[in-house]
Design a protein around this motif. Structure first.
Motif, PDB file in Angstrom:
ATOM      1  N   GLY A 121     -26.325  13.990 -17.084  1.00  0.00           N
ATOM      2  CA  GLY A 121     -24.871  13.924 -17.095  1.00  0.00           C
ATOM      3  C   GLY A 121     -24.196  14.741 -16.008  1.00  0.00           C
ATOM      4  N   SER A 122     -24.977  15.371 -15.129  1.00  0.00           N
ATOM      5  CA  SER A 122     -24.364  16.203 -14.094  1.00  0.00           C
ATOM      6  C   SER A 122     -23.794  15.358 -12.957  1.00  0.00           C
ATOM      7  N   GLY A 123     -24.054  14.065 -12.991  1.00  0.00           N
ATOM      8  CA  GLY A 123     -23.445  13.176 -12.007  1.00  0.00           C
ATOM      9  C   GLY A 123     -24.295  12.928 -10.777  1.00  0.00           C
ATOM     10  N   LYS A 124     -25.575  12.650 -11.016  1.00  0.00           N
ATOM     11  CA  LYS A 124     -26.473  12.392  -9.891  1.00  0.00           C
ATOM     12  C   LYS A 124     -26.168  11.042  -9.245  1.00  0.00           C
ATOM     13  N   THR A 125     -25.743  10.080 -10.080  1.00  0.00           N
ATOM     14  CA  THR A 125     -25.480   8.749  -9.537  1.00  0.00           C
ATOM     15  C   THR A 125     -24.346   8.782  -8.516  1.00  0.00           C
ATOM     16  N   ALA A 126     -23.346   9.578  -8.790  1.00  0.00           N
ATOM     17  CA  ALA A 126     -22.220   9.685  -7.861  1.00  0.00           C
ATOM     18  C   ALA A 126     -22.696  10.232  -6.521  1.00  0.00           C
ATOM     19  N   VAL A 127     -23.586  11.209  -6.585  1.00  0.00           N
ATOM     20  CA  VAL A 127     -24.131  11.792  -5.361  1.00  0.00           C
ATOM     21  C   VAL A 127     -24.909  10.735  -4.578  1.00  0.00           C
ATOM     22  N   ALA A 128     -25.708   9.954  -5.316  1.00  0.00           N
ATOM     23  CA  ALA A 128     -26.477   8.895  -4.662  1.00  0.00           C
ATOM     24  C   ALA A 128     -25.541   7.891  -4.004  1.00  0.00           C
ATOM     25  N   ALA A 129     -24.454   7.563  -4.692  1.00  0.00           N
ATOM     26  CA  ALA A 129     -23.514   6.585  -4.144  1.00  0.00           C
ATOM     27  C   ALA A 129     -22.898   7.102  -2.843  1.00  0.00           C
ATOM     28  N   ALA A 130     -22.575   8.384  -2.805  1.00  0.00           N
ATOM     29  CA  ALA A 130     -21.990   8.952  -1.588  1.00  0.00           C
ATOM     30  C   ALA A 130     -22.986   8.897  -0.434  1.00  0.00           C
ATOM     31  N   ALA A 131     -24.256   9.133  -0.745  1.00  0.00           N
ATOM     32  CA  ALA A 131     -25.283   9.090   0.299  1.00  0.00           C
ATOM     33  C   ALA A 131     -25.466   7.654   0.801  1.00  0.00           C
TER      34      ALA A 131
ATOM     35  N   PHE B  11     -12.600  10.073 -10.106  1.00  0.00           N
ATOM     36  CA  PHE B  11     -12.542  11.516 -10.396  1.00  0.00           C
ATOM     37  C   PHE B  11     -12.836  12.289  -9.122  1.00  0.00           C
ATOM     38  N   GLU B  12     -12.567  13.586  -9.159  1.00  0.00           N
ATOM     39  CA  GLU B  12     -12.963  14.455  -8.049  1.00  0.00           C
ATOM     40  C   GLU B  12     -14.415  14.851  -8.244  1.00  0.00           C
ATOM     41  N   LEU B  13     -15.167  14.929  -7.151  1.00  0.00           N
ATOM     42  CA  LEU B  13     -16.528  15.446  -7.274  1.00  0.00           C
ATOM     43  C   LEU B  13     -16.466  16.919  -7.676  1.00  0.00           C
ATOM     44  N   THR B  14     -17.421  17.343  -8.451  1.00  0.00           N
ATOM     45  CA  THR B  14     -17.484  18.775  -8.777  1.00  0.00           C
ATOM     46  C   THR B  14     -17.915  19.538  -7.522  1.00  0.00           C
ATOM     47  N   GLY B  15     -17.738  20.848  -7.577  1.00  0.00           N
ATOM     48  CA  GLY B  15     -18.146  21.681  -6.442  1.00  0.00           C
ATOM     49  C   GLY B  15     -19.618  21.478  -6.122  1.00  0.00           C
ATOM     50  N   ALA B  16     -20.423  21.421  -7.182  1.00  0.00           N
ATOM     51  CA  ALA B  16     -21.864  21.266  -6.978  1.00  0.00           C
ATOM     52  C   ALA B  16     -22.179  19.904  -6.365  1.00  0.00           C
ATOM     53  N   GLN B  17     -21.504  18.875  -6.844  1.00  0.00           N
ATOM     54  CA  GLN B  17     -21.738  17.536  -6.280  1.00  0.00           C
ATOM     55  C   GLN B  17     -21.368  17.511  -4.797  1.00  0.00           C
ATOM     56  N   SER B  18     -20.211  18.085  -4.464  1.00  0.00           N
ATOM     57  CA  SER B  18     -19.791  18.096  -3.059  1.00  0.00           C
ATOM     58  C   SER B  18     -20.796  18.839  -2.191  1.00  0.00           C
TER      59      SER B  18
END
Ligand code: ADP
Ligand code: MG
Length: 701
Positions: free
Chosen positions: A304-314, A272-279
């Motif tokens: 559910g806001s997608g913290k794991t995805a943010v962690a993965a990017a880091a 999926f695309e990251l949300t604006g907030a995630q980016s």
């Protein structure tokens, strides 16, 4: 601390309270029981309320349902054991020129000692009720006027202090007045005049006097404001200094700019695309990582806001720069789930993961630890086993701590100290917490908020049902299961511990699997199961081989099964609001409409307000605020143990605005004078550097 005896010679705020006029060695232990050991403690022992005795109502004017203070003469005192349950009921008849009222105490036999045979004046305060013979005041606070040294000083506004058993109101009043009289002059104001003017704060000595004996309501509020500000401010200065220190420390400057296709790789990682907030948050993290100082950042986001995805990017960024990453989760189930999830995302990019949890066999652990030590694993995922079991990293660069509030500050520090060369630290909270708590508990961290949900998420429909409506609730579960969905049924909290909780889960499981859903595949998950059993249950649920999972709050954090679209919470009123919100976040993780049913026999207003709050909003931050208001800061999801919340005067529920102001002022001050080296800031520095919760000393001489 003054040694007994020396207190006369060198008077200071640290002088033992026993040396206050009218206290002495006999009463001092009682004061100590109330936390009042030194003169300073006494000066800052704030009244719980004030009583305006200039204008007391005649007894005839009492109305049931009001709180009132009366003054009258005791004409009869009677103590007896009531028939039912052996309750001791004590009654005193009190009269003034206009009428009589009855004071009633239940199971407070020690009252007899003070009232038997007493026929003088009494002042009593409490809730007025309708009695058999006119008005009654139940369990009133009272003072006997004969106690007081100075009955003439009676008709004024008097402070009413919190007490402990055996300690009488007039004793505290006398101690406070003696402290004001003899020691107020020792209080030095840590805040320079110019600073006070800028922030519209009163002088400290003035505030302390006014808070005990306010000349007006306006002055009382100003006085309290000054004291609350002081408490918040010094705490915030301590946090700001810690932050400033980290910013001076040398850490790792990740060469993110030298990884040409990092963004493309992140893009490739997710379906999926990251949300604006995630980016935005990922950018904030990357920019911290690129700086040569250690990162200390908190990521907050709703369930559910997608913290794991943010962690993965880091983590991917750290690994691409040639470092190892570590991810710490609060439970084994979560660690394993993160491991599976991150492996799925990162394996295609060639990242090698290792799992380290307490339950592994020594051989497994050794193997994983060796891989981490030799740098054969790029990413280590685990529970606190990661910091406990002597795991050495080859090149640890980034630590992500998930569900932070379960670890606490100390473990955060331990992890950092363990690693060589100051790794960057990213902390993620499980549930939103109110802003006042974020500022106090995590005030030493930079903050990123993911304030946007992934698109296409339908809000979870939430209902509150009464116990007798269960059949229709089960029908709904059955209907969704027939459409191919899965359900969680969360069993009631019991306070008697894990064993009882497991038993409650077993019972609910037996009832549901045998009576309600004999034709469905029902599974069971609770904390007392063997690890292999827990794992099997989760695996089968994830694979869709279980329709209905009966569970305790083991599933509270992070468990991610998008096909589960309904959750039933039994006895929902026994849970905290934030906890319910966290639980509810286990559904609504896919594109299907999801449902949450709270089964609760909520009888009190509080309980109803709590259920309504969940039905009415899916905004975790709002829910956290309500939770804070209804339950107080100490009870909010796991922050209980934190000494950081031990404010003497300030109140995190009421004083949020002052906290903001104090934080702002603290940050400005530290920006201006980072080490607080200037002489006019010496007192602030001294106070701020004390550990929170420790008695703060304003001055001693
Ligand atoms: P949190 O840890 O904040 O509760 P997760 O990171 O577990 O949330 O994400 C919740 C779900 O949303 C996961 O199934 C995840 O794959 C999905 N998700 C995360 N970010 C996005 C996004 N930008 N678009 C669509 N789905 C997303
Ligand atoms: Mg998560």
């Amino acid at each position: 601390m003054s040694a007994p005896g020396s207190g006369f010679a060198t008077r200071s705020l640290q002088t033992d309270a026993q040396f206050l006029k009218g206290v002495g060695p006999r009463l001092a232990p009682l004061l100590a029981k109330a936390g009042l050991r030194t003169v300073y403690d006494v000066l800052l022992h704030l009244p719980r309320r004030y009583e305006d005795r200039t204008n007391l109502p005649p007894i005839r004017n009492l109305r049931p349902g009001q709180f009132a203070t009366i003054r009258g003469t005791v004409s009869d005192f009677e103590g007896r054991s009531a028939r039912r349950g052996g309750v001791v009921v004590l009654k005193a008849l009190v009269g003034d020129a206009t009428g009589t009222a009855t004071l009633v105490w239940f199971n407070q036999p020690w009252i007899t000692k003070r009232l038997a045979g007493y026929d003088g004046e009494i002042i009593a305060y409490g809730l007025v009720k309708e009695g058999t013979y006119g008005c009654e005041i139940h369990s009133p606070e009272f003072e006997l006027l004969g106690d007081d040294d100075d009955p003439d000083a009676f008709a004024k506004i008097v402070p009413v202090y919190p007490l402990v058993e055996g300690l009488q109101q007039f004793v505290v009043r006398r101690a406070v007045d003696a402290a004001l009289e003899g020691y107020l002059g020792f209080v030095e104001d840590p805040l320079p005049e110019e600073f006070r003017r800028r922030h519209k704060l009163q002088k400290l000595q003035w505030a302390i006097r006014q808070v005990h004996h306010p000349e007006s309501e306006e002055f009382r509020l100003k006085a309290r404001k000054r004291l609350v500000f002081d408490e918040f401010f010094h705490h915030q200065v301590g946090l700001a200094m810690r932050r400033a220190e980290t910013q001076l420390e040398r850490g790792i400057a990740f060469g993110l700019a030298d990884v040409p296709d990092l963004k493309a790789q992140v893009h490739q990682m997710f379906p999926f695309e990251l949300t604006g907030a995630q980016s935005r948050v990922v950018e904030e993290i990357w920019s911290d990582m690129a700086s040569p100082h250690p990162m200390n950042r908190l990521v907050q986001g709703d369930v559910g806001s997608g913290k794991t995805a943010v962690a993965a990017a880091a983590l991917l960024a750290a690994i691409r720069c040639g470092f190892q990453g570590a991810l710490m989760a609060p439970t084994e189930i979560l660690a394993e789930q993160h491991c599976a999830h991150l492996h799925r995302l990162l394996d295609p990019l060639g990242v090698r993961t290792a799992l380290l949890v307490g339950k592994q066999t020594p051989t497994q652990k050794k193997k994983a630890a060796a891989a981490v030590a030799k740098g054969e694993a790029d990413l280590a995922i685990g529970t606190h086993a990661l910091i406990q079991e002597g795991v050495e990293f080859q090149r640890l660069g980034l630590v992500v701590i998930d569900e932070q509030h379960r670890f606490g500050v100390l473990q955060r520090l331990a992890l950092r100290e363990k690693a060589l060369g100051n790794p960057d630290v990213l902390v993620m909270t499980a549930t939103p917490i109110p802003r006042t708590l974020t500022m106090t508990l995590y005030g030493d961290l930079e903050l990123s908020v993911i304030d946007e949900m992934p698109p296409g998420r339908q809000p979870i429909k939430t209902w509150w049902k009464l116990p007798h409506e269960r059949p229709s609730v089960y029908d709904a579960v059955r209907k969704l299961v027939s459409e191919g969905r899965q359900a969680y049924i969360v069993c009631p909290m019991v306070s008697e511990g894990e064993k009882m909780l497991a038993q409650a889960a077993e019972e609910l499981y037996a009832r549901l699997s045998q009576k309600e859903f004999p034709d469905l595949r029902v599974g069971l998950l609770h904390g007392q199961l063997k690890v292999s059993e827990k794992e099997a249950a989760m695996d089968r649920f994830r694979a869709g081989e279980i329709d209905v999972l009966v569970s305790t709050t083991v599933i509270e954090v992070g468990v991610d099964v998008p096909n589960a679209t309904i959750m039933v919470v039994e006895d929902a009123n026994r849970f905290g609001l934030s906890q319910l919100h966290q639980l509810r976040g286990r559904v609504g993780r896919g594109s299907e409409q999801s449902f949450c049913v709270l089964v609760a026999d909520a009888k009190t207003d509080d309980a109803r307000e709590r259920m309504d709050a969940l039905v009415g909003t899916s905004d975790g931050f709002k829910i956290a605020e309500t939770d804070l208001r209804l339950r107080g800061p100490g009870e909010i999801a796991g922050t209980r143990q934190s000494g950081n919340l031990d404010f003497k005067i300030a109140d995190l529920v009421q004083d949020g605005v002052l906290l903001e102001a104090a934080r702002q002022a603290a940050m400005e001050l530290i920006a201006e004078d980072p080490g607080l080296k200037r002489p006019e800031h010496a007192k602030i520095r001294e106070r701020a550097l004390r550990q929170p919760g420790e008695v703060a000393v304003i001055a001693s001489s």
